[in-house]
Design an enzyme around this catalytic site. Sequence first.
Site, PDB file in Angstrom:
ATOM      1  N   GLU A 223       0.726  -1.352  -0.055  1.00  0.00           N
ATOM      2  CA  GLU A 223       0.006   0.107  -0.033  1.00  0.00           C
ATOM      3  C   GLU A 223       0.967   1.335   0.003  1.00  0.00           C
ATOM      4  O   GLU A 223       0.239   2.305  -0.553  1.00  0.00           O
ATOM      5  CB  GLU A 223      -1.064   0.031   1.310  1.00  0.00           C
ATOM      6  CG  GLU A 223      -1.969  -1.130   1.065  1.00  0.00           C
ATOM      7  CD  GLU A 223      -1.772  -2.473   1.614  1.00  0.00           C
ATOM      8  OE1 GLU A 223      -0.314  -2.526   1.962  1.00  0.00           O
ATOM      9  OE2 GLU A 223      -2.800  -3.274   1.888  1.00  0.00           O
TER      10      GLU A 223
ATOM     11  N   PHE B 118     -11.164  -7.503  13.975  1.00  0.00           N
ATOM     12  CA  PHE B 118     -10.158  -8.187  13.125  1.00  0.00           C
ATOM     13  C   PHE B 118      -9.628  -7.062  12.096  1.00  0.00           C
ATOM     14  O   PHE B 118     -10.576  -6.566  11.318  1.00  0.00           O
ATOM     15  CB  PHE B 118     -10.640  -9.398  12.400  1.00  0.00           C
ATOM     16  CG  PHE B 118      -9.364  -9.938  11.485  1.00  0.00           C
ATOM     17  CD1 PHE B 118      -7.977 -10.193  11.728  1.00  0.00           C
ATOM     18  CD2 PHE B 118      -9.670  -9.890  10.108  1.00  0.00           C
ATOM     19  CE1 PHE B 118      -7.262 -10.940  10.989  1.00  0.00           C
ATOM     20  CE2 PHE B 118      -8.786 -10.210   9.056  1.00  0.00           C
ATOM     21  CZ  PHE B 118      -7.456 -10.697   9.682  1.00  0.00           C
ATOM     22  N   GLN B 119      -8.535  -6.777  11.867  1.00  0.00           N
ATOM     23  CA  GLN B 119      -7.930  -5.610  11.101  1.00  0.00           C
ATOM     24  C   GLN B 119      -8.650  -4.197  11.316  1.00  0.00           C
ATOM     25  O   GLN B 119      -8.848  -3.544  10.206  1.00  0.00           O
ATOM     26  CB  GLN B 119      -7.960  -6.025   9.529  1.00  0.00           C
ATOM     27  CG  GLN B 119      -7.547  -7.047   9.289  1.00  0.00           C
ATOM     28  CD  GLN B 119      -7.046  -7.337   7.706  1.00  0.00           C
ATOM     29  OE1 GLN B 119      -8.077  -7.111   7.014  1.00  0.00           O
ATOM     30  NE2 GLN B 119      -6.024  -7.918   7.154  1.00  0.00           N
TER      31      GLN B 119
ATOM     32  N   LYS C 143     -17.555  -1.071   6.715  1.00  0.00           N
ATOM     33  CA  LYS C 143     -17.919  -1.976   5.584  1.00  0.00           C
ATOM     34  C   LYS C 143     -19.567  -1.877   5.406  1.00  0.00           C
ATOM     35  O   LYS C 143     -19.755  -2.120   4.383  1.00  0.00           O
ATOM     36  CB  LYS C 143     -17.582  -3.366   6.001  1.00  0.00           C
ATOM     37  CG  LYS C 143     -17.745  -4.464   4.978  1.00  0.00           C
ATOM     38  CD  LYS C 143     -17.133  -5.832   5.160  1.00  0.00           C
ATOM     39  CE  LYS C 143     -17.163  -6.689   3.900  1.00  0.00           C
ATOM     40  NZ  LYS C 143     -16.484  -7.907   4.179  1.00  0.00           N
TER      41      LYS C 143
ATOM     42  N   MET D  59      24.467   8.953   1.004  1.00  0.00           N
ATOM     43  CA  MET D  59      24.556  10.491   1.752  1.00  0.00           C
ATOM     44  C   MET D  59      24.611  10.049   3.253  1.00  0.00           C
ATOM     45  O   MET D  59      25.491  10.983   3.935  1.00  0.00           O
ATOM     46  CB  MET D  59      23.298  10.947   1.631  1.00  0.00           C
ATOM     47  CG  MET D  59      22.853  12.530   2.143  1.00  0.00           C
ATOM     48  SD  MET D  59      24.366  13.575   1.128  1.00  0.00           S
ATOM     49  CE  MET D  59      23.311  13.974  -0.032  1.00  0.00           C
TER      50      MET D  59
END
Lengths: 186, 581
Positions: free
Chosen positions: B52, B114-115, B164, B482
């Site tokens: 993502e 969940f999630q 949802k 760097m």
Amino acid sequence: MAALNIKKGATSHSAYDLRDTHSDVESSHTLAVIVDNEAGVLARVIGLFSGRGYNIDSLTVAEIDHKGHRSRITIVTRGTMAVVEQIKAQLGRIVPVHAVIDLTTEAQPVERELALFKVQGTGEKRVEALRLADIFRANVVDSTLESFVFEVTGTPEKIDAFAELMRPLGLVDVARTGVAALSRGI
Amino acid sequence: MSRQMTGAEMVVQALKDQGVDTIFGYPGGAVLPIYDAIFQQNDIRHILVRHEQAAVHMAEGYARSTGKPGCVLVTSGPGATNAVTGLTDALMDSIPLVVFSGQVPTFMIGTDGFQEADTVGITRPCTKHNWLVKDADKLAEVIHQAFHVATSGRPGPVLIDLPKDVQFATGTYTGPKQARTENYQPKVKGDIEAITRLVELMETAARPIFYTGGGVINSGPAASQLMCELVDATGFPITSTLMGLGAYPASGKNWLGMLGMHGLYEANLAMHDCDLMINLGARFDDRITGRVSDFSPKSTKVHVDIDASSINKIVRVDLPIIGDVGHVLEDVLKVWKARGRKVNKEGLAKWWGRIEEWKKVRCLAYAGSETVIKPQYALERLEALTKGRDRYITTEVGQHQMWAAQFLHFDAPNRWMTSGGLGTMGYGFPASIGVQIAHPDALVINVAGEASWLMNMQEMGTCSQFRVPVKQFILNNERLGMVRQWQDLLHGGRYSQSWSESLPDFTKLAEAFGWKGIVCSDPKDLDDAIMEMLEHDGPVLFDCLVEKHENCFPMIPSGKPHNEMLLSADAEAFSSGAALV
């Protein structure tokens, strides 16, 4: 501004002003922030202060227009003028913020706070507490044989002073609302 | 136009109504209804990513190269938390994004489902604004408002969290014209009195400079054109931040090159010694100013910015102008022309004389080599061999990024995509994919370091799947260059953890994903190898093995003023010490 020869307030009708913000002296400012009363709006305002390291001395929030879902957040903060200007600008760019008013800079605002004090004691101390409460125009809102709850309204300084006096007389608990403030005049 | 549809259908309909053609995303349990709605239409193309974070960087690349907002769809919990780096990156660089995240059903919020994650809480400080939508009837309006907020004023990323059950619920669709946006209308016109002051200052300044930033590009191509017109008509020198490259053409006669920590000597000294600094859409970042108390001590400073909070945040300015750069420039040109197009010609001639002296330092000079590819040489050749093409460049973060900014030249805005504010390693590869998807026929090159590139290398699969022919030009020094440079200059050469151990064989890695892999280590082979990359019709992983110990100069060490710049031993003024003033 001297180098540029721009008159102070020359652009006073614009979204900014040319007031000198350069001073290392810290001062207390009371800000009124008018916001949409939507979920998370207070978290946005508080998150701004914690995320950017600004101080909050006091904070009060309540919906002031139920139909329009507008709330007024009154924040007492502390900082140099440059920091306070930055706080105002940062608050102003939060999407649900409609207005940021620096009451301290615009005029000496009317500031009021309400506090409740629970004082426990008997005998002479109890009488003394009641006598002082009278001087401070505090109301007794609860009473038992061994305790009072006083309600005091006034400036934060007055409430601090009352707390100092109550401490040796059996002060056991305090609740304060934080400052509500309005500008004077029209 | 009141139509009944499910929340998921509203998302797709609103995207269509907003003119969206592409969305970058990754499915999961909490966004299944939206994925079902996407399945049943053909107007919006979904690019399936591999992580993502990369979806958000792709959307950034898409947005920066087109000027349109980028769109992302991720699931709840880990989907949303993975997007946080991209959101922060977009916030720092003012890139308009609209990110949709799934959420557990409203009745489960707060139960540690969940999630489940507190997505609006987590993303509150890394978005311009965010919403949790609990009512399907409000969803469409919120989406249209989200596009409005992301693209108005100072642009930025916004996020809409979608439980949802709201995606399943049926509600009334609100069209974009019906959505209320009047509550958020940032001011775009500058104060005309302040603009007149600016013109007065421009008429008399002896040592003026334009210091420009990403705001010019964000304001749109018209702002860049107006700026070029003003710069060329006044004859003032112009420098730009990393974010603003391309707004004024690098081939333009008044161009000084980039300023800042690794900016050009002439640009930084001109900033230090100017008497009038005109900041257009830049924000006095610490990589620009160096030590603030010594920053351009003799100048009158004018700051044009659409965000009032940028004014006086770091550097106190004498004349703030709050407004959109494009609108302000239009008025500046109008007033300046009306007052007779005056400039201090004598002062300017002297000023350019001093600038020409500084240019003689040749601050970008480096020691060439016949045996090993110098990173600067690799970029010079890349520039020479791609010049004139329809070219877009992205970068990762580090030495290669600064060399790319120094050695590649941009003659138009929206051609240069780099992570400026946040400095996100792993940005460039996915960003290049987003750019290529928006411009399928263009040449899109990501100039990378091997360490940055590995951070989002999983997106090779995305390129193969969608036939995205991006060119990954990796300057491989087997170092975190760097970091190594700072350890070299500031930490006694103790190179703690700054090498790239156990690197893959990049050509085999390319083959594994069906890409073309090219490896090059000899300067004599470089041109042919670059041409081979350019001619290949498909993604290429170019492993350019370069000098391992090269430092990037000029450099203003952190906390030093502009006139205490470190120069390469190969610059003209180094041995005399004159350059170090």
